[in-house]
Scaffold this motif. Structure first.
Motif, PDB file in Angstrom:
ATOM      1  N   ASN A 297      32.082   8.348 -57.689  1.00 51.31           N
ATOM      2  CA  ASN A 297      32.427   7.389 -58.737  1.00 51.31           C
ATOM      3  C   ASN A 297      33.903   7.567 -59.067  1.00 51.31           C
ATOM      4  OD1 ASN A 297      32.846   5.976 -61.143  1.00 51.31           O
ATOM      5  ND2 ASN A 297      30.748   6.325 -61.856  1.00 51.31           N
TER       6      ASN A 297
ATOM      7  N   TRP B  52      36.162  10.167 -61.563  1.00 57.46           N
ATOM      8  CA  TRP B  52      36.572  11.242 -60.652  1.00 57.46           C
ATOM      9  C   TRP B  52      37.815  11.930 -61.193  1.00 57.46           C
ATOM     10  CZ3 TRP B  52      38.880  10.238 -55.131  1.00 57.46           C
ATOM     11  CH2 TRP B  52      38.796  11.401 -54.361  1.00 57.46           C
TER      12      TRP B  52
ATOM     13  N   VAL C  12      33.425   8.644 -50.049  1.00 54.45           N
ATOM     14  CA  VAL C  12      32.111   9.256 -49.881  1.00 54.45           C
ATOM     15  C   VAL C  12      32.272  10.719 -49.515  1.00 54.45           C
ATOM     16  CG1 VAL C  12      31.082   7.063 -49.162  1.00 54.45           C
ATOM     17  CG2 VAL C  12      31.932   8.662 -47.427  1.00 54.45           C
ATOM     18  N   GLN C  13      31.219  11.474 -49.778  1.00 57.31           N
ATOM     19  CA  GLN C  13      31.215  12.897 -49.417  1.00 57.31           C
ATOM     20  C   GLN C  13      30.010  13.158 -48.523  1.00 57.31           C
ATOM     21  OE1 GLN C  13      30.243  16.330 -52.226  1.00 57.31           O
ATOM     22  NE2 GLN C  13      32.468  16.526 -52.049  1.00 57.31           N
ATOM     23  N   TYR C  14      30.281  13.692 -47.332  1.00 58.60           N
ATOM     24  CA  TYR C  14      29.217  14.004 -46.379  1.00 58.60           C
ATOM     25  C   TYR C  14      28.641  15.392 -46.674  1.00 58.60           C
ATOM     26  CZ  TYR C  14      30.456   9.967 -43.532  1.00 58.60           C
ATOM     27  OH  TYR C  14      30.686   8.678 -43.082  1.00 58.60           O
TER      28      TYR C  14
ATOM     29  N   GLU D 114      28.256   8.656 -52.693  1.00 58.00           N
ATOM     30  CA  GLU D 114      29.465   7.916 -53.045  1.00 58.00           C
ATOM     31  C   GLU D 114      30.084   8.507 -54.310  1.00 58.00           C
ATOM     32  OE1 GLU D 114      30.945   3.390 -54.266  1.00 58.00           O
ATOM     33  OE2 GLU D 114      28.946   3.701 -53.389  1.00 58.00           O
TER      34      GLU D 114
ATOM     35  N   LYS E 159      35.569   2.556 -50.809  1.00 55.01           N
ATOM     36  CA  LYS E 159      34.743   3.630 -51.330  1.00 55.01           C
ATOM     37  C   LYS E 159      35.248   4.993 -50.864  1.00 55.01           C
ATOM     38  CE  LYS E 159      30.496   0.831 -51.266  1.00 55.01           C
ATOM     39  NZ  LYS E 159      29.105   0.751 -50.740  1.00 55.01           N
TER      40      LYS E 159
END
Length: 208
Positions: A5, A9, A76-78, A3, A74
């Motif tokens: 922040n 960011w 998110v980064q995969y 996730e 949120k």
């Protein structure tokens, strides 16, 4: 996945500015030289699509912004982004095909070929609600200079969309139109240009 922040960011201001737009997607189309890979695929009687799709996924996974998604409130980064594409069927309709990104090209070629064949035989239009992928369409019948996507406007629609068009020849070189639509809260024109530049380099490497 991790996730982001948002408060810390570097894109916080841009994210907050664009995230609530009715249509926050930006679209860019570029003609990509593909001479080396196109000729190699034709000479070996292999799928040009699978060749360039492997390189497209390689670049997408190298650029962090292409692995970002908005999930509710949120970001998110995969760790890995996989692929899905429209597959043309014999009755001139289409189905969705899903395949994983595999670094080894031979393994990728085999599993993607099998996935395409399965999608062509499936009578149902199978759509999977996954976020760790890229949406891809192919229009091999015409080159184009722009394209517009149908879109359901909802918070979860933050997946980049790629379209590949018909290869054309100019001054002894082959080019392919490529369209990228991306959520502007997650990336800018710089990142889309980075994709185009890296993708073109891979398609033009002498190994092809």
């Amino acid at each position: 996945m991790i996730e982001i922040n948002i408060d810390n960011w570097e894109r916080k201001a841009q994210y907050n500015f664009f995230k609530d737009f009715d249509d926050p997607f930006m679209g860019t189309t570029s003609n990509i030289e593909c001479s080396q890979m196109y000729m190699k695929a034709k000479e070996s009687n292999e799928s040009f699509f699978i060749h360039y799709m492997h390189k497209a996924l390689q670049v997408i996974n190298e650029i962090p912004e292409f692995r970002l998604r908005i999930l509710g409130e949120k970001v998110v980064q995969y760790p890995i982004i996989n692929g899905t594409t429209t597959v043309f069927k014999h009755d001139k309709t289409f189905n969705f095909c899903y395949f994983k990104y595999i670094k080894n090209f031979n393994d990728f070629y085999i599993q993607t070929t099998n996935a395409i064949e399965l999608a062509q035989k499936n009578e149902l239009l199978v759509s999977k609600p996954m976020q760790d992928l890229i949406h891809v369409s192919v229009i091999p019948w015409r080159s184009f200079t722009s394209i517009k996507h149908p879109r359901i406007f909802k918070d979860s629609d933050s997946i980049p969309k790629l379209v590949f068009g018909k290869v054309f020849k100019t001054e002894e070189k082959y080019f392919m139109p490529v369209s990228v639509d991306a959520h502007h809260a997650l990336m800018d024109g710089y990142h889309v240009s980075e994709f185009f530049n890296k993708f073109e380099v891979l398609l033009s490497e002498k190994q092809y």
